[in-house]
Design an enzyme around this catalytic site. Structure first.
Site, PDB file in Angstrom:
ATOM      1  N   LYS A  14      43.618   0.317  10.180  1.00  0.00           N
ATOM      2  CA  LYS A  14      42.767   0.207   8.990  1.00  0.00           C
ATOM      3  C   LYS A  14      43.013   1.418   8.108  1.00  0.00           C
ATOM      4  O   LYS A  14      43.479   2.476   8.551  1.00  0.00           O
ATOM      5  CB  LYS A  14      41.286   0.117   9.369  1.00  0.00           C
ATOM      6  CG  LYS A  14      40.716   1.325  10.121  1.00  0.00           C
ATOM      7  CD  LYS A  14      40.267   2.472   9.228  1.00  0.00           C
ATOM      8  CE  LYS A  14      39.675   3.630  10.033  1.00  0.00           C
ATOM      9  NZ  LYS A  14      39.497   4.866   9.206  1.00  0.00           N
ATOM     10  N   ASP A 166      33.880   2.828  14.550  1.00  0.00           N
ATOM     11  CA  ASP A 166      34.881   2.013  13.859  1.00  0.00           C
ATOM     12  C   ASP A 166      35.209   0.720  14.589  1.00  0.00           C
ATOM     13  O   ASP A 166      35.967  -0.103  14.066  1.00  0.00           O
ATOM     14  CB  ASP A 166      36.175   2.813  13.656  1.00  0.00           C
ATOM     15  CG  ASP A 166      36.057   3.841  12.542  1.00  0.00           C
ATOM     16  OD1 ASP A 166      35.047   3.810  11.808  1.00  0.00           O
ATOM     17  OD2 ASP A 166      36.975   4.669  12.399  1.00  0.00           O
TER      18      ASP A 166
END
Length: 323
Positions: A14, A166
């Site tokens: 990401k 996350d």
């Protein structure tokens, strides 16, 4: 149980298109706002059902073998600190804590198979790309299938949040606005983009960054509608009020990150886009318009880069959402 015998799943990276701290929480953590963008670049995890089994109702400890983990890179010295192992433990603990699940789910047998996990590691560690969190999320999704738990995505996101801040975005498996510590997610549709990522082999400790006196910790919070409406301010450019609050701190502390970011800034005149850092570093990236890819590729082949780099693009599918 399940009919799956083996799964091979992609575990994407990401980037943060921007990253704000909007305040400190009563629990000592910080509230964040960011847009997570998943990339078509990452690790692969292979999950194999073995003939060995364990009692899922037994207490979990270091001798309680749920998975056997091997990797193409060195694994954490204390195996219980590895996020793949933590994800497996968190999933089983969630099941153990749910008497309703145990009593009503006929798919769960008295014993569950030990799963052999092979991590084919591509993503660098300590880079702000979420590699370990992505591996944890992929593990949750795979073991949910292989152990026949049938948790839905909302439940897996909650379990993932106990493993790491996350992890939820990778369970969701699509671009999203994140709030809280990263667990409150609102999907967002973004156009496809290409990116040049530079990955310096140095980084600053996250704990030290959060404690740094120069870190901006009180960015005014934006509404979801404001973030969605302002995509032009953070997709290819990074204009006010958007920023990565960690970037000025990291570039002071880690010369390699500053060097990589300056390299990308020299390319901004060619791309018409704006370079920035992802997460707390150390990776930095530059959006590349489609019609500039060949130009940037030619530049890289001639001039090189100050560190490892990759040309990649945004993930154009829903990622790893559980069935």
């Amino acid at each position: 149980m399940t009919s799956y015998a083996k799964l091979s799943l992609f575990s994407p990276a990401k980037i943060n298109l921007f990253l704000h701290i909007t305040g400190k929480r009563a629990d000592g953590y910080h509230n964040l706002q960011t847009v997570f963008r998943l990339l078509d670049w990452g690790d692969t995890l292979e999950f194999l059902v073995t003939q060995d089994s364990f009692d899922p109702t037994a207490p979990i400890n270091e001798q309680h073998l749920l998975v056997r983990l091997s990797s193409t890179v060195a694994i954490t010295a204390q195996v219980m600190d590895n996020l793949v192992i933590k994800a497996a433990v968190a999933l089983l603990q969630a099941w153990q804590n749910s008497a309703l699940t145990r009593s009503s789910d006929p798919a769960v047998t008295p014993h569950l198979p030990v799963i052999e996990v092979t991590l084919n590691k591509v993503l660098p560690t300590g880079a702000g790309l979420g590699g370990g969190s992505s591996n944890a999320a992929t593990t949750l999704i795979a073991l949910n299938k292989l152990w026949g738990f049938h948790y839905d995505i909302e439940a897996l996101i909650k379990i993932g949040a106990t493993v790491g801040a996350d992890v939820p975005i990778f369970v969701l498996g699509q671009d999203a606005i994140a709030e809280g510590i990263g667990e409150r997610l609102t999907p967002i549709k973004l156009p496809q983009h290409q990116y040049l990522l530079l990955n310096p082999a140095a980084h600053a400790a996250t704990q030290a960054l959060f404690a740094h006196p120069d870190l901006q910790r009180n960015v005014p919070a934006l509404s979801i509608d404001e973030i969605k409406a302002a995509q032009s301010c953070y997709l290819q450019q990074l204009n006010a009020p958007f920023s990565n609050v960690f970037e000025p701190v990291v570039t002071k502390l880690v010369p390699e990150v500053n060097q990589a970011l300056n390299y990308l800034r020299q390319l901004e005149a060619l791309t018409g886009t704006q370079a920035r850092m992802t997460g707390t570093g150390s990776s930095v990236f530059l959006p590349i318009p489609t019609d500039k890819i060949s130009l940037i590729t030619h530049h890289l082949s001639n001039a090189g880069a100050p560190c490892d780099y990759v040309l990649t693009q945004s993930l154009d599918k829903n990622g790893q959402n559980p069935e």
